[in-house]
Design a protein around this motif. Structure first.
Motif, mmCIF file in Angstrom:
data_model
loop_
_atom_site.group_PDB
_atom_site.id
_atom_site.type_symbol
_atom_site.label_atom_id
_atom_site.label_comp_id
_atom_site.label_asym_id
_atom_site.label_seq_id
_atom_site.Cartn_x
_atom_site.Cartn_y
_atom_site.Cartn_z
ATOM 1 N N UNK A 134 43.072 52.886 55.457
ATOM 2 C CA UNK A 134 41.953 52.973 54.530
ATOM 3 C C UNK A 134 40.645 52.627 55.239
ATOM 4 N N UNK A 135 39.527 53.103 54.714
ATOM 5 C CA UNK A 135 38.237 52.669 55.256
ATOM 6 C C UNK A 135 38.070 51.167 55.039
ATOM 7 N N UNK A 136 37.506 50.489 56.009
ATOM 8 C CA UNK A 136 37.247 49.054 55.843
ATOM 9 C C UNK A 136 36.071 48.878 54.889
ATOM 10 N N UNK A 137 36.279 48.061 53.884
ATOM 11 C CA UNK A 137 35.249 47.794 52.884
ATOM 12 C C UNK A 137 35.166 46.303 52.654
ATOM 13 N N UNK A 138 33.971 45.820 52.395
ATOM 14 C CA UNK A 138 33.773 44.401 52.088
ATOM 15 C C UNK A 138 34.235 44.120 50.661
ATOM 16 N N UNK A 139 34.379 42.853 50.353
ATOM 17 C CA UNK A 139 34.763 42.457 49.004
ATOM 18 C C UNK A 139 33.729 42.954 48.002
ATOM 19 N N UNK A 140 32.451 42.807 48.312
ATOM 20 C CA UNK A 140 31.411 43.256 47.377
ATOM 21 C C UNK A 140 31.427 44.777 47.220
ATOM 22 N N UNK A 141 31.716 45.485 48.287
ATOM 23 C CA UNK A 141 31.829 46.936 48.216
ATOM 24 C C UNK A 141 33.007 47.345 47.319
ATOM 25 N N UNK A 142 34.130 46.637 47.450
ATOM 26 C CA UNK A 142 35.291 46.929 46.603
ATOM 27 C C UNK A 142 35.002 46.593 45.141
ATOM 28 N N UNK A 143 34.246 45.522 44.904
ATOM 29 C CA UNK A 143 33.863 45.162 43.532
ATOM 30 C C UNK A 143 33.034 46.280 42.916
ATOM 31 N N UNK A 144 32.081 46.782 43.690
ATOM 32 C CA UNK A 144 31.232 47.878 43.212
ATOM 33 C C UNK A 144 32.061 49.145 42.980
ATOM 34 N N UNK A 145 32.956 49.436 43.909
ATOM 35 C CA UNK A 145 33.818 50.615 43.777
ATOM 36 C C UNK A 145 34.684 50.502 42.516
ATOM 37 N N UNK A 146 35.213 49.309 42.248
ATOM 38 C CA UNK A 146 36.044 49.123 41.063
ATOM 39 C C UNK A 146 35.226 49.313 39.788
ATOM 40 N N UNK A 147 33.997 48.816 39.759
ATOM 41 C CA UNK A 147 33.126 49.009 38.590
ATOM 42 C C UNK A 147 32.893 50.491 38.336
ATOM 43 N N UNK A 148 32.624 51.239 39.397
ATOM 44 C CA UNK A 148 32.407 52.679 39.271
ATOM 45 C C UNK A 148 33.682 53.378 38.779
#
Length: 189
Positions: A134-148
């Motif tokens: 998977x692409x490496x993503x930060x915790x905040x990036x994953x939080x944003x992705x989950x919201x979307x």
């Protein structure tokens, strides 16, 4: 018999497949993985195996057409419950891409279950899963992705006039409860 069809969605690393395997031991259902169906369809046409993670770099529209073709081919009409393990947004090299409600409309689901979790846990799951690239993503990036992804799933459910249920990652009892309730509910005529 027409099976009840459900979409189980959530971002990559939330544990959808693990939960479905665990719940599948107690609830009779057919579980189809969107990525496996796409790979199967592409193998049928291109005669080349594609890795699950390779799919995110391909055209979303081509992948979704392959998904629909394979879903129709693999759907077991004799099952009471069919679950599609899928994504509503795809983390592509060009950013997040939404899977349109028209794709899910073709599948004709009766409900959506969205698996959500603490982004730190998702991040840890992704780090521990050496089988996936998977692409490496930060915790905040994953939080944003989950919201979307949550908003996208809600929009799909609204567009298709079907219920959406939310289950916490790792909560196999909650997922089993939702699937049993849906399975027992009378089909609209």
């Amino acid at each position: 018999m027409t099976p009840k069809v459900g979409i189980v969605a959530g971002i990559s690393g939330v544990g959808k497949t693990w939960l479905l395997e665990k719940v599948g031991a107690a609830i009779p259902m057919q579980v189809l993985s969107a990525s496996s169906l796409i790979r199967d369809s592409l193998f049928q046409t291109e005669k080349q195996q594609k890795s699950q993670d390779h799919l995110r770099a391909r055209s979303i529209d081509d992948n979704q057409a392959a998904l629909l073709e394979a879903f129709k081919r693999h759907l077991d009409p004799d099952r009471n419950l069919v679950i599609l393990d899928a994504h509503v947004v795809i983390d592509t090299p060009d950013g997040l891409a939404h899977v349109g409600s028209d794709v899910f409309d073709e599948i004709d689901p009766d409900f959506i279950v969205f698996i959500k979790d603490d982004p730190r846990r998702i991040h840890l799951n992704r780090e521990r899963d050496a089988k996936r690239e998977r692409p490496e993503r930060s915790v905040s990036s994953l939080a944003h992705q989950q919201e979307i992804a949550i908003e996208a799933a809600q929009n799909i459910a609204h567009s298709l006039s079907i219920p959406i249920h939310f289950v916490d990652g790792g909560d196999d009892e909650a997922l089993a409860k939702v699937l049993r309730l849906v399975q027992e509910a009378e089909t609209d005529v």
